[in-house]
Design a protein around this motif. Structure first.
Motif, PDB file in Angstrom:
ATOM      1  N   ARG A  77      -3.858   2.610 -10.637  1.00 56.54           N
ATOM      2  CA  ARG A  77      -3.544   3.989 -10.240  1.00 56.54           C
ATOM      3  C   ARG A  77      -4.549   4.502  -9.217  1.00 56.54           C
ATOM      4  O   ARG A  77      -4.187   5.148  -8.226  1.00 56.54           O
ATOM      5  N   LEU A  78      -5.821   4.233  -9.471  1.00 57.86           N
ATOM      6  CA  LEU A  78      -6.873   4.680  -8.561  1.00 57.86           C
ATOM      7  C   LEU A  78      -6.728   4.019  -7.195  1.00 57.86           C
ATOM      8  O   LEU A  78      -6.872   4.683  -6.152  1.00 57.86           O
ATOM      9  N   LEU A  79      -6.428   2.732  -7.192  1.00 53.11           N
ATOM     10  CA  LEU A  79      -6.255   2.030  -5.926  1.00 53.11           C
ATOM     11  C   LEU A  79      -5.081   2.612  -5.142  1.00 53.11           C
ATOM     12  O   LEU A  79      -5.171   2.823  -3.921  1.00 53.11           O
ATOM     13  N   ALA A  80      -3.977   2.900  -5.830  1.00 59.19           N
ATOM     14  CA  ALA A  80      -2.794   3.440  -5.161  1.00 59.19           C
ATOM     15  C   ALA A  80      -3.089   4.765  -4.480  1.00 59.19           C
ATOM     16  O   ALA A  80      -2.793   4.957  -3.296  1.00 59.19           O
ATOM     17  N   THR A  81      -3.692   5.694  -5.212  1.00 62.97           N
ATOM     18  CA  THR A  81      -3.972   7.004  -4.627  1.00 62.97           C
ATOM     19  C   THR A  81      -5.025   6.905  -3.533  1.00 62.97           C
ATOM     20  O   THR A  81      -4.957   7.615  -2.526  1.00 62.97           O
ATOM     21  N   SER A  82      -5.988   5.995  -3.708  1.00 55.44           N
ATOM     22  CA  SER A  82      -7.023   5.821  -2.678  1.00 55.44           C
ATOM     23  C   SER A  82      -6.412   5.313  -1.378  1.00 55.44           C
ATOM     24  O   SER A  82      -6.775   5.772  -0.288  1.00 55.44           O
ATOM     25  N   LEU A  83      -5.478   4.369  -1.481  1.00 55.48           N
ATOM     26  CA  LEU A  83      -4.828   3.850  -0.282  1.00 55.48           C
ATOM     27  C   LEU A  83      -3.987   4.931   0.397  1.00 55.48           C
ATOM     28  O   LEU A  83      -3.980   5.041   1.631  1.00 55.48           O
ATOM     29  N   LEU A 113       2.757  -2.420   4.183  1.00 55.44           N
ATOM     30  CA  LEU A 113       3.985  -1.695   3.836  1.00 55.44           C
ATOM     31  C   LEU A 113       3.691  -0.214   3.588  1.00 55.44           C
ATOM     32  O   LEU A 113       4.431   0.659   4.032  1.00 55.44           O
ATOM     33  N   VAL A 114       2.600   0.059   2.859  1.00 60.28           N
ATOM     34  CA  VAL A 114       2.222   1.443   2.576  1.00 60.28           C
ATOM     35  C   VAL A 114       1.893   2.174   3.872  1.00 60.28           C
ATOM     36  O   VAL A 114       2.338   3.304   4.101  1.00 60.28           O
ATOM     37  N   ARG A 115       1.124   1.524   4.724  1.00 59.90           N
ATOM     38  CA  ARG A 115       0.754   2.148   6.000  1.00 59.90           C
ATOM     39  C   ARG A 115       2.004   2.452   6.831  1.00 59.90           C
ATOM     40  O   ARG A 115       2.115   3.537   7.430  1.00 59.90           O
ATOM     41  N   GLU A 153       2.002   5.979  -8.721  1.00 59.49           N
ATOM     42  CA  GLU A 153       0.954   5.363  -9.538  1.00 59.49           C
ATOM     43  C   GLU A 153       1.552   4.400 -10.561  1.00 59.49           C
ATOM     44  O   GLU A 153       0.995   3.322 -10.803  1.00 59.49           O
ATOM     45  N   GLU A 154       2.673   4.772 -11.154  1.00 59.27           N
ATOM     46  CA  GLU A 154       3.317   3.864 -12.102  1.00 59.27           C
ATOM     47  C   GLU A 154       3.843   2.619 -11.400  1.00 59.27           C
ATOM     48  O   GLU A 154       3.838   1.519 -11.958  1.00 59.27           O
TER      49      GLU A 154
END
Length: 205
Positions: A157-163, A98-100, A140-141
């Motif tokens: 949060r780290l996973l979200a920004t990394s993706l 979905l993000v991609r 991130e939230e």
């Protein structure tokens, strides 16, 4: 008199919306540096004088367009805030797809264009930084809401920004050097690493 004022306000709002839409479309199709006031004027069907009745400068219009792009991104991902839409344990591979998909959308091309241009344009960098900060805070939230309790909030949060960073880079590179087989494998490997880190046998559990 009140009705006349309301009608004028509605006309003004419609013109602003057309100008912002034309700016988004131009940045996506011809690039940031080719998105001149003439280009925007032609696409929106609004004279340059008409533009300056609503925006003081091209930069103000670009920043307004950035804000609208941010709102559209959040409108798409906000549906994931509905608890029943995210079964637990989280299927990270499905979320990554979905993000991609969103990052490969035309609307995100506008963000990529602005971010690259901001590297060498201090005013643009200064003006869009608050918009970008607010967008990332919201994303991130959202990640915290979706991924906990499987992972700690900071890790989410780290996973979200990394993706986001990974897929942004992928979206830029694939235009010139597409590697679909690697792109498909990437999601599965990252999802497997996620399961290893958050599963019952993960370190610390």
């Amino acid at each position: 008199m009140t009705n006349a004022r309301r009608t004028q306000a509605e006309r003004s709002a419609a013109t602003i919306a057309k100008l912002i839409e034309a700016t988004i479309e131009a940045i996506e199709q011809v690039g940031y540096h080719s998105t001149s006031l003439g280009e925007i004027s032609s696409r929106a069907g609004v004279s340059k004088a008409g533009i300056f009745r609503h925006f003081d400068s091209r930069m103000d219009l670009v920043v307004a367009a950035a804000g609208e792009v941010s709102r559209r991104h959040l409108a798409v991902v906000a549906e994931l805030r509905i608890p029943e839409s995210v079964p637990h344990p989280v299927d990270l591979a499905a979320l990554m797809h979905l993000v991609r998909k969103q990052i490969r959308s035309d609307i995100n091309t506008v963000w990529l264009e602005l971010l690259v241009a901001a590297r060498t344009e201090p005013e643009l960098r200064l003006r869009i930084a608050p918009v970008l900060r607010e967008l990332y805070d919201e994303l991130e939230e959202l990640a915290v809401a979706v991924l906990t309790p499987e992972v700690a909030p900071e890790a989410a949060r780290l996973l979200a920004t990394s993706l986001i960073h990974m897929f942004d880079g992928e979206a830029i590179l694939r235009t010139t050097y597409p590697r679909p087989e690697l792109e498909d494998a990437r999601i599965e490997h990252v999802a497997a690493a996620f399961r290893a880190l958050t599963g019952p046998t993960a370190p610390g559990r």
